[in-house]
Scaffold this motif. Structure first.
Motif, PDB file in Angstrom:
ATOM      1  N   HIS A  24       0.821  -1.212   0.000  1.00 27.65           N
ATOM      2  CA  HIS A  24       0.000   0.000   0.000  1.00 27.65           C
ATOM      3  C   HIS A  24       0.856   1.263   0.000  1.00 27.65           C
ATOM      4  CE1 HIS A  24      -3.924  -1.827   0.336  1.00 27.65           C
ATOM      5  NE2 HIS A  24      -3.507  -2.605   1.315  1.00 27.65           N
ATOM      6  N   GLN A  27      -2.315   4.945   4.251  1.00 28.35           N
ATOM      7  CA  GLN A  27      -2.616   4.331   5.544  1.00 28.35           C
ATOM      8  C   GLN A  27      -3.470   3.090   5.363  1.00 28.35           C
ATOM      9  OE1 GLN A  27      -3.776   6.837   8.978  1.00 28.35           O
ATOM     10  NE2 GLN A  27      -5.721   5.739   8.906  1.00 28.35           N
ATOM     11  N   VAL A  28      -3.102   2.005   6.034  1.00 33.04           N
ATOM     12  CA  VAL A  28      -3.885   0.768   5.994  1.00 33.04           C
ATOM     13  C   VAL A  28      -4.980   0.860   7.051  1.00 33.04           C
ATOM     14  CG1 VAL A  28      -3.841  -1.735   6.215  1.00 33.04           C
ATOM     15  CG2 VAL A  28      -1.917  -0.546   5.152  1.00 33.04           C
ATOM     16  N   ASN A  29      -6.227   0.763   6.613  1.00 31.00           N
ATOM     17  CA  ASN A  29      -7.369   0.961   7.503  1.00 31.00           C
ATOM     18  C   ASN A  29      -7.970  -0.328   8.031  1.00 31.00           C
ATOM     19  OD1 ASN A  29      -7.329   3.802   7.082  1.00 31.00           O
ATOM     20  ND2 ASN A  29      -8.363   3.504   5.113  1.00 31.00           N
ATOM     21  N   SER A  42      -6.425  -6.551   2.695  1.00 31.68           N
ATOM     22  CA  SER A  42      -6.248  -5.274   3.368  1.00 31.68           C
ATOM     23  C   SER A  42      -6.842  -4.167   2.512  1.00 31.68           C
ATOM     24  CB  SER A  42      -4.762  -5.000   3.633  1.00 31.68           C
ATOM     25  OG  SER A  42      -4.027  -5.035   2.414  1.00 31.68           O
ATOM     26  N   SER A  44      -6.948   0.326   2.109  1.00 34.49           N
ATOM     27  CA  SER A  44      -6.097   1.461   2.437  1.00 34.49           C
ATOM     28  C   SER A  44      -6.666   2.779   1.940  1.00 34.49           C
ATOM     29  CB  SER A  44      -4.709   1.236   1.818  1.00 34.49           C
ATOM     30  OG  SER A  44      -3.913   2.392   1.818  1.00 34.49           O
ATOM     31  N   ASP A  45      -6.097   3.876   2.454  1.00 37.46           N
ATOM     32  CA  ASP A  45      -6.418   5.210   1.970  1.00 37.46           C
ATOM     33  C   ASP A  45      -5.992   5.420   0.522  1.00 37.46           C
ATOM     34  OD1 ASP A  45      -7.567   5.958   4.326  1.00 37.46           O
ATOM     35  OD2 ASP A  45      -5.987   7.341   4.954  1.00 37.46           O
ATOM     36  N   ASN A  84     -10.773   6.247  -0.231  1.00 36.99           N
ATOM     37  CA  ASN A  84     -10.304   5.368   0.832  1.00 36.99           C
ATOM     38  C   ASN A  84     -11.175   4.123   1.002  1.00 36.99           C
ATOM     39  OD1 ASN A  84      -9.712   8.147   1.081  1.00 36.99           O
ATOM     40  ND2 ASN A  84      -8.991   7.880   3.167  1.00 36.99           N
TER      41      ASN A  84
END
Length: 225
Positions: A24, A27-29, A42, A44-45, A84
């Motif tokens: 990524h 940021q990984v959410n 995963s 991410s943003d 995101n």
């Protein structure tokens, strides 16, 4: 000698870093294992979801880090969202992955091919939660438009819309994630405000459209997310 033994015991009992995954660019959410645990996904943003697959043999090196013990390889980069990715959910059999985004959409992906099965654009605001029913019949989505929608997995038709508990809510929450009971008989949702209390809401299965047929779980002083 005692100090050395203590240090060795502490090192042996410390959690071992198995792998660092670095696909990524934002940021990984959210990250979740598939039901059979040889895949994980995963979001991410960066607007991308990634499916990783655990393979045999040793892992590779990570730039500036340690050698990966486990060999996780990128299976698919799932590109389709315009913003995101804040939540995702595996179907019970692992054949589908649903991703939710603040671009107001949910995308369902085939985890064998990496292709889109369905893009849902029903919601009129950020989609902050998505969850497949553990029985395999339904999928639920939660949006800042004040609704939880229940979708039938067979044809992606709407079978229920839950709005009544969410007439009062906090719209600044980052994510509002849904959770089904293990037998699928209840779905639990957060970010409801009743009177002067922040609550979670549990709705019985197949009672989606009943205005008062739900349970309130109280105790928090802030939004349940």
């Amino acid at each position: 000698l005692a100090a050395a033994l203590d240090a060795a015991m502490e090192a042996s009992s410390a959690p071992k870093l198995l792998a660092t995954l670095t696909d990524h660019n934002g940021q990984v959410n959210i990250v979740r294992f598939a039901p059979h645990a040889s895949l994980l996904a995963s979001g991410s943003d960066d607007g991308i979801a990634v499916i990783y697959e655990l393979q045999g043999g040793p892992g590779g090196g990570v730039l500036g880090g340690e050698i990966n013990v486990e060999n996780w390889r990128t299976k698919f980069l799932l590109r389709g969202h315009g913003s995101n990715v804040v939540d995702l959910s595996w179907s019970p059999d692992g054949s589908l992955l649903a991703t939710a985004s603040i671009d107001n959409s949910v995308i369902i992906w085939d985890t064998e091919t990496g292709k889109q099965v369905k893009s849902i654009t029903h919601h009129t605001s950020f989609v902050k939660g998505v969850a497949f029913d553990p029985v395999g019949t339904y999928m639920a989505t939660y949006s800042d438009d004040g609704s939880v929608v229940i979708w039938k997995r067979d044809d992606w038709s709407i079978v229920g819309v839950i709005t009544h508990p969410f007439r009062q809510r906090v719209s600044t929450t980052f994510a509002v994630r849904l959770s089904w009971s293990p037998d699928g008989q209840y779905i639990m949702m957060g970010n409801s405000f009743q009177g002067s209390t922040h609550v979670a809401v549990a709705v019985p299965r197949e009672r989606w459209n009943e205005k008062d047929d739900y349970l309130l779980i109280c105790g928090h002083r802030g939004p349940v997310v």
